[in-house]
Write a protein that holds these residues in place. Structure first.
Motif, mmCIF file in Angstrom:
data_model
loop_
_atom_site.group_PDB
_atom_site.id
_atom_site.type_symbol
_atom_site.label_atom_id
_atom_site.label_comp_id
_atom_site.label_asym_id
_atom_site.label_seq_id
_atom_site.Cartn_x
_atom_site.Cartn_y
_atom_site.Cartn_z
ATOM 1 N N ALA A 1 0.814 -1.218 0.000
ATOM 2 C CA ALA A 1 0.000 0.000 0.000
ATOM 3 C C ALA A 1 0.843 1.261 0.000
ATOM 4 C CB ALA A 1 -0.935 0.004 1.206
ATOM 5 N N SER A 2 2.127 1.104 0.297
ATOM 6 C CA SER A 2 3.025 2.256 0.338
ATOM 7 C C SER A 2 3.559 2.564 -1.055
ATOM 8 C CB SER A 2 4.191 1.975 1.295
ATOM 9 O OG SER A 2 5.176 2.974 1.201
ATOM 10 N N SER A 3 3.503 3.808 -1.438
ATOM 11 C CA SER A 3 3.982 4.218 -2.770
ATOM 12 C C SER A 3 5.502 4.236 -2.847
ATOM 13 C CB SER A 3 3.439 5.616 -3.118
ATOM 14 O OG SER A 3 3.830 6.558 -2.121
ATOM 15 N N SER A 4 6.171 4.131 -1.677
ATOM 16 C CA SER A 4 7.638 4.202 -1.665
ATOM 17 C C SER A 4 8.301 2.887 -2.051
ATOM 18 C CB SER A 4 8.131 4.633 -0.281
ATOM 19 O OG SER A 4 7.763 3.658 0.693
ATOM 20 N N GLN A 5 7.516 1.789 -2.086
ATOM 21 C CA GLN A 5 8.071 0.469 -2.384
ATOM 22 C C GLN A 5 7.694 0.037 -3.799
ATOM 23 O OE1 GLN A 5 9.836 -1.883 -0.400
ATOM 24 N NE2 GLN A 5 10.179 -0.302 1.119
ATOM 25 N N SER A 6 8.700 -0.418 -4.542
ATOM 26 C CA SER A 6 8.425 -0.970 -5.867
ATOM 27 C C SER A 6 7.930 -2.410 -5.716
ATOM 28 C CB SER A 6 9.687 -0.953 -6.727
ATOM 29 O OG SER A 6 10.651 -1.866 -6.212
ATOM 30 N N SER B 1 -3.368 -15.272 -13.266
ATOM 31 C CA SER B 1 -4.216 -14.095 -13.038
ATOM 32 C C SER B 1 -5.587 -14.515 -12.532
ATOM 33 C CB SER B 1 -4.348 -13.283 -14.322
ATOM 34 O OG SER B 1 -5.060 -14.021 -15.303
ATOM 35 N N SER B 2 -6.254 -13.614 -11.811
ATOM 36 C CA SER B 2 -7.553 -13.932 -11.216
ATOM 37 C C SER B 2 -8.593 -14.261 -12.271
ATOM 38 C CB SER B 2 -8.035 -12.769 -10.346
ATOM 39 O OG SER B 2 -8.050 -11.567 -11.089
ATOM 40 N N GLN B 3 -8.428 -13.734 -13.488
ATOM 41 C CA GLN B 3 -9.333 -14.052 -14.587
ATOM 42 C C GLN B 3 -8.936 -15.338 -15.304
ATOM 43 O OE1 GLN B 3 -12.066 -12.221 -14.984
ATOM 44 N NE2 GLN B 3 -11.377 -10.871 -13.325
ATOM 45 N N GLY B 4 -7.761 -15.880 -14.958
ATOM 46 C CA GLY B 4 -7.295 -17.121 -15.558
ATOM 47 C C GLY B 4 -6.745 -16.977 -16.960
ATOM 48 N N ALA B 5 -6.567 -15.740 -17.416
ATOM 49 C CA ALA B 5 -6.150 -15.521 -18.797
ATOM 50 C C ALA B 5 -4.644 -15.670 -18.994
ATOM 51 C CB ALA B 5 -6.586 -14.134 -19.262
ATOM 52 N N ASN C 1 -1.073 -16.862 -3.749
ATOM 53 C CA ASN C 1 -2.219 -15.949 -3.675
ATOM 54 C C ASN C 1 -1.788 -14.516 -3.381
ATOM 55 O OD1 ASN C 1 -4.106 -17.977 -4.190
ATOM 56 N ND2 ASN C 1 -4.325 -18.505 -2.030
ATOM 57 N N ILE C 2 -0.812 -14.370 -2.480
ATOM 58 C CA ILE C 2 -0.285 -13.035 -2.170
ATOM 59 C C ILE C 2 0.398 -12.428 -3.395
ATOM 60 C CG2 ILE C 2 1.532 -11.833 -0.882
ATOM 61 C CD1 ILE C 2 -0.817 -12.188 0.832
ATOM 62 N N LEU C 3 1.187 -13.242 -4.091
ATOM 63 C CA LEU C 3 1.877 -12.752 -5.288
ATOM 64 C C LEU C 3 0.873 -12.294 -6.349
ATOM 65 C CD1 LEU C 3 4.735 -15.398 -5.579
ATOM 66 C CD2 LEU C 3 5.022 -12.948 -5.158
ATOM 67 N N ARG C 4 -0.212 -13.036 -6.495
ATOM 68 C CA ARG C 4 -1.245 -12.639 -7.464
ATOM 69 C C ARG C 4 -1.796 -11.253 -7.119
ATOM 70 N NH1 ARG C 4 -4.387 -16.418 -6.594
ATOM 71 N NH2 ARG C 4 -3.639 -17.821 -8.242
ATOM 72 N N VAL C 5 -2.075 -11.030 -5.836
ATOM 73 C CA VAL C 5 -2.597 -9.731 -5.396
ATOM 74 C C VAL C 5 -1.580 -8.630 -5.674
ATOM 75 C CG1 VAL C 5 -3.263 -8.383 -3.365
ATOM 76 C CG2 VAL C 5 -4.118 -10.712 -3.648
ATOM 77 N N LEU C 6 -0.311 -8.880 -5.313
ATOM 78 C CA LEU C 6 0.730 -7.861 -5.498
ATOM 79 C C LEU C 6 0.904 -7.503 -6.966
ATOM 80 C CD1 LEU C 6 3.496 -9.155 -3.031
ATOM 81 C CD2 LEU C 6 1.805 -7.370 -2.633
ATOM 82 N N MET C 7 0.977 -8.513 -7.821
ATOM 83 C CA MET C 7 1.277 -8.271 -9.233
ATOM 84 C C MET C 7 0.086 -7.648 -9.959
ATOM 85 S SD MET C 7 3.690 -11.517 -10.207
ATOM 86 C CE MET C 7 4.437 -10.626 -11.574
ATOM 87 N N ASN D 1 -2.234 -5.861 -8.539
ATOM 88 C CA ASN D 1 -2.359 -4.502 -8.010
ATOM 89 C C ASN D 1 -1.376 -3.565 -8.704
ATOM 90 O OD1 ASN D 1 -3.295 -2.538 -5.871
ATOM 91 N ND2 ASN D 1 -1.123 -2.612 -5.374
ATOM 92 N N LYS D 2 -0.129 -4.058 -8.915
ATOM 93 C CA LYS D 2 0.877 -3.236 -9.596
ATOM 94 C C LYS D 2 0.450 -2.952 -11.031
ATOM 95 C CE LYS D 2 4.993 -1.347 -10.214
ATOM 96 N NZ LYS D 2 5.020 -1.133 -11.657
ATOM 97 N N ARG D 3 -0.079 -3.951 -11.737
ATOM 98 C CA ARG D 3 -0.520 -3.749 -13.116
ATOM 99 C C ARG D 3 -1.696 -2.784 -13.171
ATOM 100 N NH1 ARG D 3 0.271 -9.212 -16.759
ATOM 101 N NH2 ARG D 3 2.464 -9.533 -16.223
ATOM 102 N N ASN D 4 -2.589 -2.884 -12.195
ATOM 103 C CA ASN D 4 -3.715 -1.948 -12.156
ATOM 104 C C ASN D 4 -3.234 -0.520 -11.923
ATOM 105 O OD1 ASN D 4 -5.610 -3.952 -12.587
ATOM 106 N ND2 ASN D 4 -5.963 -4.318 -10.399
#
Length: 478
Positions: A247-252, A356-360, A389-395, A397-400
């Motif tokens: 959630a922090s903008s300072s971390q890549s 990906s959550s959409q399975g694509a 599952n955590i990695l899916r959320v992180l990646m 979220n970054k793409r979004n």
């Protein structure tokens, strides 16, 4: 079974059980069934390990190996679970008959009840209760010698009675006691105060909890394996920390995933973790994070093509499923990559795709390396699933976030075009209209003005067309 032998087998007050080399129960007598509360059908073809206390399973497996070699063993104590969930402490004598490949066991129930009108044997009853505890229990004197213990303590230490005889607690390496815990024992002897502690046993690589109770010149200790609970607590704390970093903008993204992998490696010290990102074309994998992998190794596999026989990671992306390679030296999936892994001592690699959550698309692979050939255990598979599952959320979220930034940039371009590019031709048209001679329509000046208005209108149409294209591009990304 011979009829006479069967009669004795079933009528005896002692326990009798027959099982095969794999521990599958074939026969039990009524005394055993009555005490445990099971029917004959409920015990038939059941693996005896499923009835053993969890702390005794490893000792039972070691016993089975020893029995096949020695043929006969007496005085083996273990705890068997009854239908009501209570554990019964039973002393067994076992014989392996190589002619029929069956193990014949006779047992004596050592577990007594504390309740009842006769309390004369209260001390014996308490001893039997301690013997049936799922927690390890032992007593040490002020010379650090272990003077008493129960079977659960044997299971935790992995030792036998002979090895524990008159041994000093400080020399009991398999218990993995830390200096902090030793200090608590010293305080119990000197200050007569109770205490408790949790510590990581580096010998067996498991978390243990001890409760210390001083009494006169001795200390009574309860010790429990809390590895499963402790790991869950550590994983939950790690996940919370990672989501806060995300959630922090300072971390890549790379920094956040690197912290995630370092946290996992602290909880599971033997693991060497890696995340490879999959490109948009779903053709190659690229290094994203691997705190403990050698940089040279990461560089050598960076950009590897995806395929049906490309180590663990490339293969898991290709099949979109988990790939467990327990022995890199022998697995054909590593034929083309074995020489790359060998200099770094990598012996096993389990890889799981992050889909990906959409399975694509496959977003990445989460790989776990070991320096020994081995299969995963249940707690490790659970951890891998949670990490994916955590990695899916992180990646995602970054793409979004990247998509939102790109859309904002396009919206700013549209606003810029609207405020500058449209205003200019509109202002030109308005100025030309003011010059138009309404009284004398067919004049050279009016004809020239109309020509300018036409060109300006075409320019304005081009600007509007550009805005429409950018808007359509935004809609496609939403």
């Amino acid at each position: 079974m011979d009829a006479r032998l069967s009669f004795l087998f079933d009528k005896s007050n002692d326990f009798f059980c027959v099982f095969d080399k794999n521990g599958i129960i074939k026969h039990t007598n009524s005394a055993l069934r009555k005490t445990l509360g099971y029917s004959e059908a409920e015990l038939y073809n059941v693996k005896i390990n499923t009835l053993s206390h969890p702390a005794d399973v490893r000792r039972r497996e070691e016993l089975a190996t020893l029995l096949l070699r020695k043929k006969e063993i007496s005085g083996h104590e273990t705890r068997i679970k009854g239908i009501d969930g209570r554990y019964y402490n039973i002393k067994w004598s076992l014989f392996f008959n190589s002619h029929d490949d069956l193990i014949y066991a006779s047992g004596t129930n050592l577990t007594n009840k504390l309740n009842g009108p006769n309390q004369n044997n209260l001390t014996d009853n308490i001893q039997h209760i301690l013997q049936s505890f799922s927690e390890g229990f032992f007593i040490i004197n002020n010379k650090w010698q272990i003077t008493a213990y129960n079977p659960a303590f044997l299971a935790i230490t992995g030792l036998n009675n002979k090895q524990l005889k008159n041994i000093s607690l400080k020399k009991l390496h398999s218990l993995g006691i830390t200096d902090e815990v030793i200090t608590k024992f010293e305080a119990a002897f000197s200050g007569n105060t109770t205490d408790q502690a949790q510590y990581f046993n580096k010998y067996f690589k498991r978390w243990l909890r001890i409760n210390i109770y001083p009494f006169k010149h001795e200390v009574m200790v309860f010790i429990r394996d809390i590895n499963a609970v402790k790991i869950q607590q550590l994983i939950l704390a790690l996940e919370k920390n990672i989501l806060e970093l995300n959630a922090s903008s300072s971390q890549s993204l790379q920094q956040t995933i690197n912290e995630l992998l370092k946290g996992i490696e602290e909880i599971f010290p033997d693991m060497i973790c890696s995340v490879l990102e999959v490109d948009e074309a779903q053709e190659r994998v690229y290094h994203l994070a691997a705190p403990r992998l050698a940089v040279e190794y990461c560089n050598s596999i960076n950009g590897t093509a995806i395929g049906p026989k490309v180590g663990s990671c490339g293969t898991s992306v290709y099949h979109r499923s988990q790939v467990i390679v327990s022995d890199i030296e022998k697995d054909p999936l590593w034929d083309d990559y074995r020489d790359i892994a060998r200099p770094y001592g990598l012996k096993a690699c389990w890889s799981t795709p992050v889909i990906s959550s959409q399975g694509a698309h496959v977003l990445a692979t989460f790989a776990v390396y070991y320096t020994t050939a081995r299969e995963p255990k249940g707690d490790e598979l659970n951890m891998i699933e949670r990490t994916v599952n955590i990695l899916r959320v992180l990646m995602e979220n970054k793409r979004n976030q990247d998509n939102i930034k790109d859309q904002n940039k396009r919206l700013q371009e549209i606003a810029s075009i609207s405020s500058h590019e449209i205003r200019r031709p509109v202002a030109t048209i308005l100025g030309l209209v003011n010059l138009f001679d309404k009284k004398n329509m067919d004049t050279p000046m009016n004809r020239e003005i109309i020509g300018h208005i036409d060109l300006t209108a075409q320019e304005l149409d081009s600007v509007i067309h550009t805005i429409v294209e950018k808007t359509i591009h935004l809609k496609d990304e939403l």
